[in-house]
Motif scaffolding. Structure first.
Motif, PDB file in Angstrom:
ATOM      1  N   ILE A  34      14.908  -7.783   9.821  1.00 19.47           N
ATOM      2  CA  ILE A  34      14.349  -6.623  10.436  1.00 19.47           C
ATOM      3  C   ILE A  34      13.357  -6.107   9.460  1.00 19.47           C
ATOM      4  CG2 ILE A  34      16.474  -6.119  11.513  1.00 19.47           C
ATOM      5  CD1 ILE A  34      16.956  -4.188   9.335  1.00 19.47           C
ATOM      6  N   GLY A  35      12.669  -5.193   9.771  1.00 17.96           N
ATOM      7  CA  GLY A  35      11.812  -4.609   8.773  1.00 17.96           C
ATOM      8  C   GLY A  35      12.722  -3.988   7.800  1.00 17.96           C
ATOM      9  N   ALA A  36      14.007  -3.958   8.076  1.00 17.16           N
ATOM     10  CA  ALA A  36      15.003  -3.401   7.226  1.00 17.16           C
ATOM     11  C   ALA A  36      14.349  -2.395   6.352  1.00 17.16           C
ATOM     12  CB  ALA A  36      15.661  -4.471   6.420  1.00 17.16           C
ATOM     13  N   VAL A  37      14.763  -2.445   5.071  1.00 16.99           N
ATOM     14  CA  VAL A  37      14.141  -1.483   4.198  1.00 16.99           C
ATOM     15  C   VAL A  37      12.772  -2.029   3.904  1.00 16.99           C
ATOM     16  CG1 VAL A  37      14.290  -0.284   2.066  1.00 16.99           C
ATOM     17  CG2 VAL A  37      16.330  -0.935   3.236  1.00 16.99           C
ATOM     18  N   LEU A  38      11.756  -1.365   4.326  1.00 15.04           N
ATOM     19  CA  LEU A  38      10.375  -1.736   4.042  1.00 15.04           C
ATOM     20  C   LEU A  38       9.825  -2.860   4.874  1.00 15.04           C
ATOM     21  CD1 LEU A  38      11.086  -1.930   0.282  1.00 15.04           C
ATOM     22  CD2 LEU A  38      10.612   0.050   1.601  1.00 15.04           C
ATOM     23  N   ILE A  39      10.271  -3.012   6.121  1.00 16.91           N
ATOM     24  CA  ILE A  39       9.720  -4.112   6.907  1.00 16.91           C
ATOM     25  C   ILE A  39       8.278  -3.807   7.214  1.00 16.91           C
ATOM     26  CG2 ILE A  39      10.435  -3.094   9.062  1.00 16.91           C
ATOM     27  CD1 ILE A  39      10.589  -5.781  10.265  1.00 16.91           C
ATOM     28  N   CYS A  40       7.478  -4.834   7.121  1.00 20.35           N
ATOM     29  CA  CYS A  40       6.065  -4.721   7.436  1.00 20.35           C
ATOM     30  C   CYS A  40       5.464  -3.488   6.780  1.00 20.35           C
ATOM     31  CB  CYS A  40       5.846  -4.695   8.933  1.00 20.35           C
ATOM     32  SG  CYS A  40       6.299  -6.216   9.742  1.00 20.35           S
ATOM     33  N   LEU A  41       5.553  -3.433   5.479  1.00 18.59           N
ATOM     34  CA  LEU A  41       5.000  -2.291   4.766  1.00 18.59           C
ATOM     35  C   LEU A  41       3.522  -2.130   5.063  1.00 18.59           C
ATOM     36  CD1 LEU A  41       6.644  -2.790   1.304  1.00 18.59           C
ATOM     37  CD2 LEU A  41       7.112  -1.042   2.980  1.00 18.59           C
ATOM     38  N   VAL A  42       2.900  -3.204   5.445  1.00 17.48           N
ATOM     39  CA  VAL A  42       1.464  -3.144   5.681  1.00 17.48           C
ATOM     40  C   VAL A  42       1.101  -2.118   6.734  1.00 17.48           C
ATOM     41  CG1 VAL A  42       1.171  -5.539   5.020  1.00 17.48           C
ATOM     42  CG2 VAL A  42       1.645  -4.995   7.394  1.00 17.48           C
ATOM     43  N   VAL A  43       2.042  -1.851   7.642  1.00 14.64           N
ATOM     44  CA  VAL A  43       1.748  -0.890   8.699  1.00 14.64           C
ATOM     45  C   VAL A  43       1.718   0.525   8.154  1.00 14.64           C
ATOM     46  CG1 VAL A  43       2.551   0.009  10.914  1.00 14.64           C
ATOM     47  CG2 VAL A  43       2.817  -2.404  10.369  1.00 14.64           C
ATOM     48  N   TRP A  44       2.477   0.727   7.092  1.00  8.98           N
ATOM     49  CA  TRP A  44       2.638   2.089   6.601  1.00  8.98           C
ATOM     50  C   TRP A  44       1.809   2.397   5.366  1.00  8.98           C
ATOM     51  CZ3 TRP A  44       8.417   0.742   6.965  1.00  8.98           C
ATOM     52  CH2 TRP A  44       8.772   0.703   8.316  1.00  8.98           C
ATOM     53  N   PHE A  45       1.297   1.343   4.696  1.00  8.28           N
ATOM     54  CA  PHE A  45       0.515   1.584   3.498  1.00  8.28           C
ATOM     55  C   PHE A  45      -0.912   1.953   3.840  1.00  8.28           C
ATOM     56  CE2 PHE A  45       3.346  -1.522   1.022  1.00  8.28           C
ATOM     57  CZ  PHE A  45       4.237  -0.504   0.793  1.00  8.28           C
ATOM     58  N   MET A  46      -1.498   2.723   3.012  1.00  8.84           N
ATOM     59  CA  MET A  46      -2.907   3.032   3.136  1.00  8.84           C
ATOM     60  C   MET A  46      -3.476   3.146   1.725  1.00  8.84           C
ATOM     61  SD  MET A  46      -2.866   7.105   3.996  1.00  8.84           S
ATOM     62  CE  MET A  46      -1.918   6.861   5.483  1.00  8.84           C
ATOM     63  N   LEU A  47      -4.765   3.099   1.635  1.00  3.40           N
ATOM     64  CA  LEU A  47      -5.387   3.219   0.322  1.00  3.40           C
ATOM     65  C   LEU A  47      -5.144   4.617  -0.231  1.00  3.40           C
ATOM     66  CD1 LEU A  47      -8.790   1.411   0.791  1.00  3.40           C
ATOM     67  CD2 LEU A  47      -6.830   0.648  -0.529  1.00  3.40           C
ATOM     68  N   GLY A  48      -4.912   4.675  -1.509  1.00  2.00           N
ATOM     69  CA  GLY A  48      -4.734   5.974  -2.137  1.00  2.00           C
ATOM     70  C   GLY A  48      -5.160   5.900  -3.582  1.00  2.00           C
ATOM     71  N   GLY A  49      -5.339   7.065  -4.157  1.00  2.00           N
ATOM     72  CA  GLY A  49      -5.735   7.114  -5.557  1.00  2.00           C
ATOM     73  C   GLY A  49      -4.590   6.726  -6.451  1.00  2.00           C
ATOM     74  N   ARG A  50      -4.875   6.576  -7.716  1.00  2.00           N
ATOM     75  CA  ARG A  50      -3.847   6.232  -8.674  1.00  2.00           C
ATOM     76  C   ARG A  50      -2.909   7.403  -8.855  1.00  2.00           C
ATOM     77  NH1 ARG A  50      -6.550   4.089 -13.979  1.00  2.00           N
ATOM     78  NH2 ARG A  50      -4.333   3.848 -14.467  1.00  2.00           N
ATOM     79  N   ALA A 193       2.210  -5.435  -4.277  1.00  2.00           N
ATOM     80  CA  ALA A 193       2.689  -4.886  -3.002  1.00  2.00           C
ATOM     81  C   ALA A 193       1.604  -4.065  -2.321  1.00  2.00           C
ATOM     82  CB  ALA A 193       3.930  -4.033  -3.245  1.00  2.00           C
ATOM     83  N   LEU A 194       0.918  -3.245  -3.095  1.00  2.00           N
ATOM     84  CA  LEU A 194      -0.143  -2.422  -2.523  1.00  2.00           C
ATOM     85  C   LEU A 194      -1.318  -3.281  -2.056  1.00  2.00           C
ATOM     86  CD1 LEU A 194      -0.093   0.566  -5.016  1.00  2.00           C
ATOM     87  CD2 LEU A 194       0.518   0.616  -2.589  1.00  2.00           C
ATOM     88  N   ALA A 195      -1.638  -4.327  -2.816  1.00  2.00           N
ATOM     89  CA  ALA A 195      -2.738  -5.198  -2.428  1.00  2.00           C
ATOM     90  C   ALA A 195      -2.424  -5.921  -1.132  1.00  2.00           C
ATOM     91  CB  ALA A 195      -3.029  -6.212  -3.535  1.00  2.00           C
ATOM     92  N   ALA A 196      -1.193  -6.422  -1.013  1.00  2.00           N
ATOM     93  CA  ALA A 196      -0.797  -7.120   0.206  1.00  2.00           C
ATOM     94  C   ALA A 196      -0.798  -6.171   1.390  1.00  2.00           C
ATOM     95  CB  ALA A 196       0.593  -7.729   0.023  1.00  2.00           C
ATOM     96  N   ALA A 197      -0.341  -4.940   1.147  1.00  2.00           N
ATOM     97  CA  ALA A 197      -0.316  -3.954   2.211  1.00  2.00           C
ATOM     98  C   ALA A 197      -1.729  -3.624   2.668  1.00  2.00           C
ATOM     99  CB  ALA A 197       0.385  -2.692   1.735  1.00  2.00           C
ATOM    100  N   LYS A 198      -2.636  -3.520   1.732  1.00  2.00           N
ATOM    101  CA  LYS A 198      -4.029  -3.229   2.069  1.00  2.00           C
ATOM    102  C   LYS A 198      -4.628  -4.352   2.921  1.00  2.00           C
ATOM    103  CE  LYS A 198      -8.593  -2.685  -0.064  1.00  2.00           C
ATOM    104  NZ  LYS A 198      -9.339  -2.632  -1.349  1.00  2.00           N
TER     105      LYS A 198
END
Length: 285
Positions: A34-50, A193-198
């Motif tokens: 399942i997306g279980a914990v963090l499934i398809c994080l790509v849907v929820w990630f967005m670009l952000g500052g450091r 993780a952030l790069a893949a999500a982006k």
């Protein structure tokens, strides 16, 4: 890429199951993936500052592999257990969103490792569709304006609560990005993780499911890091367990990702035939 991975990704699995948190084995693939914990994080990630996150040096970053001499699970000897619990929020009054006592403010928290009985005085609140544990003594004692919860006790129980709360928050699209950015140790894993999500943020999740916590086991604990096997069930069909590493840094517990951007790296998930040996811990009645 999900934050939990499976070695089967390299075999060309066509079902996209490598993005799930509690990835399944063999015949129960559709039950645990399942997306279980963090499934398809790509849907929820967005670009952000450091973010002003602590960084982990090479000597600080623990592995999610179970240390030698620590208890391990050999896997089920029979069919996977079938959870029957239905999640409901408890009626216990939750701790205030911001408190100057408890959590990381407690300078002498109980250092007993919970191995049999679940932490007491815990209330469960929905984080989107997932119930997360809150405790006045162990944390979280702080909630940021964007909803990210932090400030956990420097104790085994505090680490357990920190891991579960983070997993629940990353599951929530409303706060998931902020939680990942501010509650994960900076390093190659977080960057990956952030790069893949982006790269994949426009791809909607192909699978969904109702994930709820069922229990945990503290595999290893020191005052600087802990490894916790977190157990969840998917739609009351099966139990899945995955290791989560937490590191104490800058006065709080933060999650550690492996270099590939997942929590578990090459460590396979466990499909449990029962919760024997685990502390039962859930918001289900």
């Amino acid at each position: 890429m999900g934050l939990f991975s499976s070695d089967r990704d390299a075999d060309g699995d066509s079902d996209g199951e490598g993005t799930s948190v509690f990835a399944e084995r063999g015949f129960i693939a559709s039950a645990i993936v399942i997306g279980a914990v963090l499934i398809c994080l790509v849907v929820w990630f967005m670009l952000g500052g450091r973010s002003d996150n602590p960084t982990a040096g090479p000597s600080q970053t623990p592995s999610t592999l179970v240390p030698t001499g620590q208890p391990t699970d050999t896997g089920p000897t029979g069919p996977p257990a079938t959870p029957t619990e239905q999640p409901t929020a408890t009626k216990t009054a939750p701790p205030p969103p911001n408190s100057h006592t408890g959590g990381c403010h407690d300078h002498s928290p109980d250092q007993a490792i919970p191995r049999v009985a679940a932490p007491v005085g815990v209330s469960w609140q929905f984080e989107a569709e997932m119930l997360i544990p809150l405790q006045a003594a162990g944390g979280p004692a702080t909630t940021s304006p964007d909803g990210v919860r932090s400030c956990f006790a420097h104790s085994p129980t505090g680490a357990v609560l920190a891991a579960m709360v983070l997993l629940g928050q990353i599951q929530n699209p409303a706060v998931g990005i902020a939680a990942l950015r501010s509650r994960v140790i900076a390093g190659p894993g977080k960057t990956a993780a952030l790069a893949a999500a982006k790269d994949d943020r426009a791809t909607p999740p192909t699978m969904a499911g109702e994930l709820q916590f069922s229990g945990f086991k503290v595999l290893d604990y020191t005052t600087t890091r802990t490894i916790i096997q977190v157990v969840a069930n998917l739609e009351n069909k099966a139990y899945g367990a995955m290791p989560v590493t937490m590191q104490w840094s800058h006065g709080d517990w933060y999650a550690v990702l492996q270099d590939d951007g997942t929590f578990n790296g090459s460590v396979e998930p466990d499909i449990l035939s029962s919760l024997s040996g685990y502390v039962r811990f859930s918001g289900a009645s």
